[in-house]
Design a protein around this motif. Structure first.
Motif, PDB file in Angstrom:
ATOM      1  N   UNK A   1      40.825  65.278 -45.674  1.00  0.00           N
ATOM      2  CA  UNK A   1      41.191  66.096 -46.854  1.00  0.00           C
ATOM      3  C   UNK A   1      39.937  66.415 -47.665  1.00  0.00           C
ATOM      4  N   UNK A   2      39.853  67.680 -48.119  1.00  0.00           N
ATOM      5  CA  UNK A   2      38.785  68.114 -49.006  1.00  0.00           C
ATOM      6  C   UNK A   2      39.428  68.578 -50.310  1.00  0.00           C
TER       7      UNK A   2
ATOM      8  N   UNK B   1      35.119  65.488 -50.094  1.00  0.00           N
ATOM      9  CA  UNK B   1      35.766  65.181 -48.819  1.00  0.00           C
ATOM     10  C   UNK B   1      36.046  63.686 -48.716  1.00  0.00           C
ATOM     11  N   UNK B   2      37.272  63.331 -48.271  1.00  0.00           N
ATOM     12  CA  UNK B   2      37.614  61.927 -48.059  1.00  0.00           C
ATOM     13  C   UNK B   2      36.863  61.408 -46.833  1.00  0.00           C
ATOM     14  N   UNK B   3      36.299  60.232 -46.946  1.00  0.00           N
ATOM     15  CA  UNK B   3      35.474  59.687 -45.859  1.00  0.00           C
ATOM     16  C   UNK B   3      36.292  59.225 -44.661  1.00  0.00           C
ATOM     17  N   UNK B   4      37.599  59.025 -44.841  1.00  0.00           N
ATOM     18  CA  UNK B   4      38.481  58.639 -43.732  1.00  0.00           C
ATOM     19  C   UNK B   4      39.700  59.550 -43.727  1.00  0.00           C
TER      20      UNK B   4
ATOM     21  N   UNK C   1      46.085  49.637 -50.997  1.00  0.00           N
ATOM     22  CA  UNK C   1      44.675  49.622 -51.364  1.00  0.00           C
ATOM     23  C   UNK C   1      43.775  50.013 -50.214  1.00  0.00           C
ATOM     24  N   UNK C   2      42.526  50.350 -50.573  1.00  0.00           N
ATOM     25  CA  UNK C   2      41.489  50.661 -49.602  1.00  0.00           C
ATOM     26  C   UNK C   2      40.228  49.898 -49.998  1.00  0.00           C
TER      27      UNK C   2
ATOM     28  N   UNK D   1      37.627  56.876 -55.007  1.00  0.00           N
ATOM     29  CA  UNK D   1      37.426  55.693 -54.170  1.00  0.00           C
ATOM     30  C   UNK D   1      36.725  56.013 -52.853  1.00  0.00           C
ATOM     31  N   UNK D   2      37.109  57.106 -52.197  1.00  0.00           N
ATOM     32  CA  UNK D   2      36.577  57.386 -50.855  1.00  0.00           C
ATOM     33  C   UNK D   2      36.032  58.807 -50.735  1.00  0.00           C
ATOM     34  N   UNK D   3      35.766  59.449 -51.878  1.00  0.00           N
ATOM     35  CA  UNK D   3      35.290  60.827 -51.855  1.00  0.00           C
ATOM     36  C   UNK D   3      33.797  60.935 -51.577  1.00  0.00           C
TER      37      UNK D   3
END
Length: 403
Positions: A398-399, A356-359, A263-264, A346-348
């Motif tokens: 990652x984008x 883009x993923x924030x981490x 999980x994140x 979740x983190x886009x």
């Protein structure tokens, strides 16, 4: 008068007397007074130089003594200022050693416990914790040795002199020596009995409850605990963490000892060991992160707080189920595609090139979430990149373009 000033004055007087006697000796020597200076006895020359050095040293001592006196006065002023801040603080404040023995207590603490400040010094702080909470309190003392300079929060029952018990919100931080060993604990104690009673007695309607949540901000307005990227976050079984800023990776270990991403937790989400039945559960900051601690006891006694946290806990459970669904797919290609879509939600973050993923997630972390090998993930990610479905920014985030 300062004893050091007296000693310097005595030294100066003796040095001046020596200088005068040397001058008198020189002036009363008729045999050598008319000789050229280069033929004066070496002894007179050396004594003259020595006396000059002593005179200069005396002046420097006076100057240094003045500077030391000024620094000492400044230190005394600052010490008195902080002593007044400690004594006159509106909240109860205790200082204990690392075993929980009270070393200092301010007026508010004495008033809260209905005891004198002098009486509190030397007593174990555990003596004033309600009997039913002492086991949790002793667990807290053990955790303090491992938490470093991070503050911890919880709600405990405290005892007054007459035996009355009141709800207390505790914030405690540890002070360490240069070797990193804990030496003291500083305890901030607030009586929250009235607030707790109000929340227990008040029966809020849904519309009223929404208003209370909006106005009071029970979750957001708390002490923040800051963790740097890569730092392991301690988990307290009697509390949960609320993420105010940043991203936290939640993981466990499989039988082979490999880490498994489960999980994140991003901004506005909660996590904690009390929300899982896994024996091994680890939280790691994926970026500079700010967290707030909320005790389970406080949640249990606060209807407003419970309603505020319920959707956040629900969101966390839904994400857990989504991660479980990843490994339920038979083909590895389907797993990575499903995982990337999940992470996109979740983190886009929307950018010109896509989402883009924030981490930054490593291939090892993606592989653990898909229950496959890093080599396989590297091959599949390369394939997706060649197809133009994903790309990477300058920080290897990652984008997602099209999946």
């Amino acid at each position: 008068m300062d004893i050091h000033k007296i000693e310097i004055d005595t030294f100066a007087q003796r040095a001046e007397g020596m200088y005068q006697r040397l001058a008198s000796l020189y002036n009363n020597s008729p045999d050598i007074i008319n000789l050229p200076s280069d033929r004066l006895p070496q002894t007179f020359m050396e004594l003259g130089h020595a006396s000059e050095i002593v005179k200069i040293a005396t002046e420097e001592l006076y100057q240094q003594n003045e500077e030391i006196a000024q620094l000492r006065d400044l230190a005394e002023t600052e010490s008195q200022r902080y002593r007044e801040l400690f004594e006159l603080a509106p909240d109860a404040y205790l200082v204990t050693d690392n075993l929980g023995i009270i070393q200092e207590a301010n007026r508010a603490a004495a008033h809260m416990l209905n005891l004198s400040q002098h009486y509190l010094v030397g007593k174990p702080i555990a003596n004033y914790v309600a009997l039913e909470d002492r086991h949790r309190f002793r667990s807290l003392l053990k955790q303090l040795e491992e938490c470093g300079d991070k503050a911890m929060e919880l709600v405990l029952g405290f005892l007054k002199r007459n035996g009355d018990v009141f709800d207390a919100a505790i914030t405690v931080a540890v002070a360490c020596n240069r070797q990193g060993q804990p030496t003291q604990a500083r305890w901030l104690i607030r009586d929250i009995s009235e607030q707790q009673a109000f929340l227990r007695d008040r029966q809020c309607k849904p519309a009223e409850l929404a208003s209370v949540n909006h106005d009071c901000n029970h979750v957001e307005n708390r002490l923040l605990h800051k963790y740097c990227k890569g730092e392991t976050i301690p988990l307290n079984p009697s509390a949960i963490w609320y993420v105010s800023q940043g991203m936290v990776k939640l993981s466990t270990l499989c039988e082979t000892g490999e880490e498994v991403l489960i999980g994140l937790a991003g901004e506005g989400m909660v996590f904690g060991s009390s929300l899982t039945s896994l024996h091994i559960y680890q939280a790691t900051a994926m970026s500079d992160t700010e967290l707030s601690s909320i005790s389970l006891a406080e949640i249990a006694t606060s209807q407003t707080l419970s309603h505020t946290l319920l959707p956040k806990i629900n969101r966390r459970l839904k994400q857990t189920e989504a991660f479980l669904a990843v490994v339920g797919r038979r083909r590895v290609e389907d797993r990575i595609n499903y995982l990337l879509q999940l992470l996109k939600q979740e983190i886009g973050q929307k950018v010109a090139q896509g989402i883009r993923f924030s981490v930054r997630l490593t291939h090892e972390e993606l592989a653990s979430a898909c229950c496959t090998t890093r080599v396989t993930i590297t091959r599949l990610m390369g394939k997706l990149q060649k197809q133009g479905k994903i790309s990477f920014d300058s920080k290897n985030h990652i984008i997602i373009k099209d999946l």
